[in-house]
Write a protein that holds these residues in place. Structure first.
Motif, PDB file in Angstrom:
ATOM      1  N   PRO A  67      -6.636   3.902  -4.123  1.00 57.74           N
ATOM      2  CA  PRO A  67      -7.134   2.305  -4.122  1.00 57.74           C
ATOM      3  C   PRO A  67      -7.288   1.738  -5.458  1.00 57.74           C
ATOM      4  O   PRO A  67      -7.167   0.557  -5.420  1.00 57.74           O
ATOM      5  CB  PRO A  67      -8.450   2.486  -3.192  1.00 57.74           C
ATOM      6  CG  PRO A  67      -9.132   3.825  -3.228  1.00 57.74           C
ATOM      7  CD  PRO A  67      -7.944   4.761  -3.401  1.00 57.74           C
ATOM      8  N   ASN A 116      -5.220  -1.699  -6.126  1.00 58.12           N
ATOM      9  CA  ASN A 116      -6.127  -2.984  -6.470  1.00 58.12           C
ATOM     10  C   ASN A 116      -5.964  -3.436  -7.835  1.00 58.12           C
ATOM     11  O   ASN A 116      -6.156  -4.441  -8.098  1.00 58.12           O
ATOM     12  CB  ASN A 116      -7.447  -3.083  -5.870  1.00 58.12           C
ATOM     13  CG  ASN A 116      -7.927  -2.928  -4.620  1.00 58.12           C
ATOM     14  OD1 ASN A 116      -7.799  -3.832  -4.025  1.00 58.12           O
ATOM     15  ND2 ASN A 116      -7.730  -1.694  -3.805  1.00 58.12           N
ATOM     16  N   HIS A 175     -10.031   1.372   0.308  1.00 58.96           N
ATOM     17  CA  HIS A 175      -9.284   0.287   0.139  1.00 58.96           C
ATOM     18  C   HIS A 175      -9.844  -0.818   1.105  1.00 58.96           C
ATOM     19  O   HIS A 175      -9.932  -2.147   0.710  1.00 58.96           O
ATOM     20  CB  HIS A 175      -7.759   0.543   0.178  1.00 58.96           C
ATOM     21  CG  HIS A 175      -6.960  -0.948   0.292  1.00 58.96           C
ATOM     22  ND1 HIS A 175      -7.152  -1.767  -0.740  1.00 58.96           N
ATOM     23  CD2 HIS A 175      -6.343  -1.450   1.311  1.00 58.96           C
ATOM     24  CE1 HIS A 175      -6.323  -3.006  -0.468  1.00 58.96           C
ATOM     25  NE2 HIS A 175      -5.683  -2.703   0.868  1.00 58.96           N
ATOM     26  N   LEU A 201       0.926  -1.320   0.095  1.00 57.60           N
ATOM     27  CA  LEU A 201       0.136   0.044   0.053  1.00 57.60           C
ATOM     28  C   LEU A 201       0.773   1.270   0.001  1.00 57.60           C
ATOM     29  O   LEU A 201       0.693   2.103  -0.773  1.00 57.60           O
ATOM     30  CB  LEU A 201      -0.990  -0.030   1.201  1.00 57.60           C
ATOM     31  CG  LEU A 201      -1.929   1.196   1.236  1.00 57.60           C
ATOM     32  CD1 LEU A 201      -3.322   0.608   1.955  1.00 57.60           C
ATOM     33  CD2 LEU A 201      -1.480   2.421   2.055  1.00 57.60           C
TER      34      LEU A 201
END
Length: 269
Positions: free
Chosen positions: A113, A117, A93, A62
């Motif tokens: 996010p 992803n 997220h 992240l």
């Protein structure tokens, strides 16, 4: 009141303390990110994708991913994600709702996010309330995505070409409306062959205007029809039989609900 202040007031302090630590990690990458040239920025992101392919959890990637996205935004659009936007991205997220006022940059926040992803390589959907917003937001944020080597697709309700739709879903990121995603899902469930499918799965989605889409819009069901298996001649035959039935003897009528139901005697006739 900021996103952080609202959360603290609602008793979410512990969770946001964790987010603040992650913000510090993102900020620690910033100086390093600025030293990369454009090709190196893409290479760095490609390496993150490989780590994700190798099984490394997205949560562990992240901070690095957010730092790359922030640098891409600063470099291509002159828009650097603020710390509060980083926290908003973390909230999304983790599958929660981030309440952000107009002007707090929710469109930019969503890129965080979405990019993270996309590392899974299974596609990410960003759901909006209308075609205009889907097209505008996708085109607006595309420079960030392209700087990282990602492809962006856009669904529009006036384009029913299956090859086009499939190509949009094959992109790393797909912007579209809740109705388009919903109807495409229903059509895929009516497909006779896998070659007729347009969607490739449902990995991760960010829902814009969540109150509108998941509450207001959800009150109207998505209904799709297909070809009937029964010959239409039977409608004519049943219409002839109705004249031989008596109300309240063979069938009953509910005026309020505007429905008619057959009674046992009517079924026997």
């Amino acid at each position: 009141m900021s996103l952080i202040d609202r959360a603290l007031r609602m008793g979410e302090g512990k969770k946001f303390k964790k987010f603040e630590k992650q913000v510090a990690l993102v900020n620690a990458f910033e100086a390093e990110m600025k030293l990369l040239d454009d090709d190196e920025l893409k290479t760095e992101f490609a390496e993150l994708r490989q780590r994700a392919d190798d099984g490394e959890p997205l949560d562990d990637l992240l901070a690095h991913s957010f730092a790359l996205t922030r640098e891409a935004g600063r470099r291509t659009m002159g828009m650097r994600h603020f710390d509060v936007q980083l926290i908003g991205g973390m909230v999304l997220h983790h599958g929660d709702i981030a309440e952000m006022k107009t002007g707090e940059g929710k469109t930019l926040t969503a890129t965080l996010p979405v990019v993270l992803n996309s590392l899974a390589g299974k596609g990410v959907h960003l759901v909006t309330v209308n075609d205009y917003l889907a097209k505008r937001d996708a085109e607006w944020m595309t420079p960030i995505y392209e700087a990282l080597g990602l492809e962006v697709g856009i669904l529009q309700s006036d384009n029913y070409d299956w090859a086009y739709k499939r190509a949009q879903y094959e992109c790393d990121i797909t912007y579209g409306t809740n109705n388009e995603f919903g109807f495409d899902y229903l059509r895929d469930n009516m497909a006779w062959a896998s070659t007729d499918l347009v969607q490739r799965g449902h990995n991760f989605a960010v829902v814009d205007e969540v109150d509108s889409i998941l509450i207001d819009e959800a009150r109207t069901p998505l209904i799709i029809s297909g070809p009937s298996d029964q010959p239409t001649k039977w409608y004519t035959e049943f219409a002839k039989l109705v004249d031989r039935l008596q109300r309240d003897v063979d069938y009953e009528v509910d005026e309020k609900k505007r429905t008619i139901g057959a009674l046992e005697s009517g079924i026997e006739r």
